[in-house]
Design a protein around this motif. Sequence first.
Motif, PDB file in Angstrom:
ATOM      1  N   ARG A  92       0.678  -1.127  -0.073  1.00 23.38           N
ATOM      2  CA  ARG A  92      -0.008  -0.105   0.004  1.00 23.38           C
ATOM      3  C   ARG A  92       0.900   1.168   0.118  1.00 23.38           C
ATOM      4  NH1 ARG A  92      -3.333  -1.557   5.425  1.00 23.38           N
ATOM      5  NH2 ARG A  92      -3.542   0.592   5.375  1.00 23.38           N
ATOM      6  N   ASP A  93       0.636   2.148  -0.804  1.00 26.62           N
ATOM      7  CA  ASP A  93       1.266   3.487  -1.072  1.00 26.62           C
ATOM      8  C   ASP A  93       0.195   4.559  -1.112  1.00 26.62           C
ATOM      9  OD1 ASP A  93       3.326   5.540  -1.193  1.00 26.62           O
ATOM     10  OD2 ASP A  93       3.545   5.150  -3.299  1.00 26.62           O
ATOM     11  N   ALA A  94      -0.736   4.562  -0.315  1.00 28.62           N
ATOM     12  CA  ALA A  94      -1.764   5.607  -0.253  1.00 28.62           C
ATOM     13  C   ALA A  94      -1.470   6.752  -0.437  1.00 28.62           C
ATOM     14  CB  ALA A  94      -2.528   5.166   0.983  1.00 28.62           C
ATOM     15  N   GLY A  95      -1.711   7.577  -1.471  1.00 28.19           N
ATOM     16  CA  GLY A  95      -1.171   9.066  -1.601  1.00 28.19           C
ATOM     17  C   GLY A  95      -0.279   8.932  -2.662  1.00 28.19           C
ATOM     18  N   ALA A  96       0.573   7.761  -3.000  1.00 28.23           N
ATOM     19  CA  ALA A  96       1.408   7.956  -3.881  1.00 28.23           C
ATOM     20  C   ALA A  96       2.790   8.361  -3.624  1.00 28.23           C
ATOM     21  CB  ALA A  96       1.034   8.095  -5.270  1.00 28.23           C
ATOM     22  N   ALA A  97       2.994   8.632  -2.264  1.00 33.34           N
ATOM     23  CA  ALA A  97       4.168   9.480  -1.785  1.00 33.34           C
ATOM     24  C   ALA A  97       5.585   8.669  -2.350  1.00 33.34           C
ATOM     25  CB  ALA A  97       4.062   9.673  -0.138  1.00 33.34           C
ATOM     26  N   TRP A  98       5.429   7.353  -2.195  1.00 31.33           N
ATOM     27  CA  TRP A  98       6.965   6.705  -2.606  1.00 31.33           C
ATOM     28  C   TRP A  98       6.774   6.553  -4.036  1.00 31.33           C
ATOM     29  CZ3 TRP A  98       7.548   1.233  -4.138  1.00 31.33           C
ATOM     30  CH2 TRP A  98       8.781   1.037  -4.179  1.00 31.33           C
ATOM     31  N   SER A  99       5.868   6.205  -4.908  1.00 25.48           N
ATOM     32  CA  SER A  99       5.685   6.107  -6.071  1.00 25.48           C
ATOM     33  C   SER A  99       6.440   7.505  -6.861  1.00 25.48           C
ATOM     34  CB  SER A  99       4.109   5.895  -6.496  1.00 25.48           C
ATOM     35  OG  SER A  99       3.809   4.668  -5.937  1.00 25.48           O
ATOM     36  N   ARG A 100       5.754   8.639  -6.383  1.00 21.82           N
ATOM     37  CA  ARG A 100       6.240   9.943  -6.956  1.00 21.82           C
ATOM     38  C   ARG A 100       7.649   9.928  -6.590  1.00 21.82           C
ATOM     39  NH1 ARG A 100       1.941  13.595  -7.562  1.00 21.82           N
ATOM     40  NH2 ARG A 100       0.025  12.878  -6.616  1.00 21.82           N
ATOM     41  N   HIS A 101       8.378   9.401  -5.630  1.00 23.73           N
ATOM     42  CA  HIS A 101       9.590   9.594  -5.082  1.00 23.73           C
ATOM     43  C   HIS A 101      10.729   8.701  -6.038  1.00 23.73           C
ATOM     44  CE1 HIS A 101      13.150  10.593  -2.727  1.00 23.73           C
ATOM     45  NE2 HIS A 101      13.435   9.061  -2.502  1.00 23.73           N
ATOM     46  N   VAL A 102      10.166   7.625  -6.351  1.00 24.39           N
ATOM     47  CA  VAL A 102      11.014   6.828  -7.470  1.00 24.39           C
ATOM     48  C   VAL A 102      10.875   6.953  -8.612  1.00 24.39           C
ATOM     49  CG1 VAL A 102      11.161   4.926  -5.687  1.00 24.39           C
ATOM     50  CG2 VAL A 102       9.210   4.922  -7.200  1.00 24.39           C
ATOM     51  N   GLY A 103       9.854   8.020  -9.156  1.00 21.07           N
ATOM     52  CA  GLY A 103       9.648   8.448 -10.440  1.00 21.07           C
ATOM     53  C   GLY A 103       8.656   7.603 -11.185  1.00 21.07           C
TER      54      GLY A 103
END
Length: 310
Positions: A92-103
């Motif tokens: 779970r990456d709710a809010g996509a914080a890590w997803s944004r960080h890795v690009g």
Amino acid sequence: MSVAFGQSVQSGDRWQAAKLLDQAGKAVEWRAGRVTVFSFCAYWCDTWKAQVPKLVEVKGALRGLPVDIRTVSIDGRWAEVARNNGGLPLWRDAGAAWSRHVGVDRVPTTVVVDRTGRVSFSSSGIVRRDDLLAAVRSALRGDEASGGTVYLTFDDFPPANGGEELLDALRATGVKATLFCLGSRIEANVKLLRRALREGHSVQCHSWSHDASSPQLDRCHEAFRRALGRDFRLYRAPGSEQIMGLGQPPPVVDPYDYTRPGTSELLRRVLSAVRAGSEIQLHAGVRETVEALPTLVQRLRDRGFQFSSL
């Protein structure tokens, strides 16, 4: 359907460590050390229903090999889909914080990370089973899409505008390119073409008037000799990847830059496909291509590539 929300992840990127939650709310962590497939989905978007079965097939084909496959939910909906996730771990990456960080810049996106923690494959949209299998097997073998010589080529030179800017960008990066020229534009652009030759670029032929059915090569030969004092030895027809005059043609990476996909997508298309010996087929007169050149060249050099003209 795809949803864009950040910057583009590309082959060669260093993957960042992750601390997320699984579907039960338990803390989970990823670190480099094993080949890992991450598939980013938004579960309110039905693309996951087409993506997950392909991931399950890949998991079955790789059974017994040291590969981890993780689906990552960038939204808050996981409980209702976890039971239909094909037995794949759902993070779970709710809010996509890590997803944004890795690009990760859109969903669905599937990324293969090698043992060293570098991205070896990245694909947006529904990934093909065979493409993903090939990418994972390459990562397991330790193949690196880096090192060796690559060739930048530009069709449609000289362009109607922007020729000086393209040569300026190439000079700034120190790259010698191969320019496939239209014979009908030579006489009006002798100064520009002589500059290209003086700066070490290879100037070749791309037909007389961008008509593959009537290339008028004799007319092109005459124009080259009269205006530039030399002839061409290579010819690429408009709309073709094939280069006549080469012994063993190099593998071609064609990012379709003439469709103007934007600099981020152009970089992703090239960097995800380039290999040692690749010819990168670009087009003169495309502003996004000129804008992307410094980053493209630096990213390839960071991965150990060298540049040469044909």
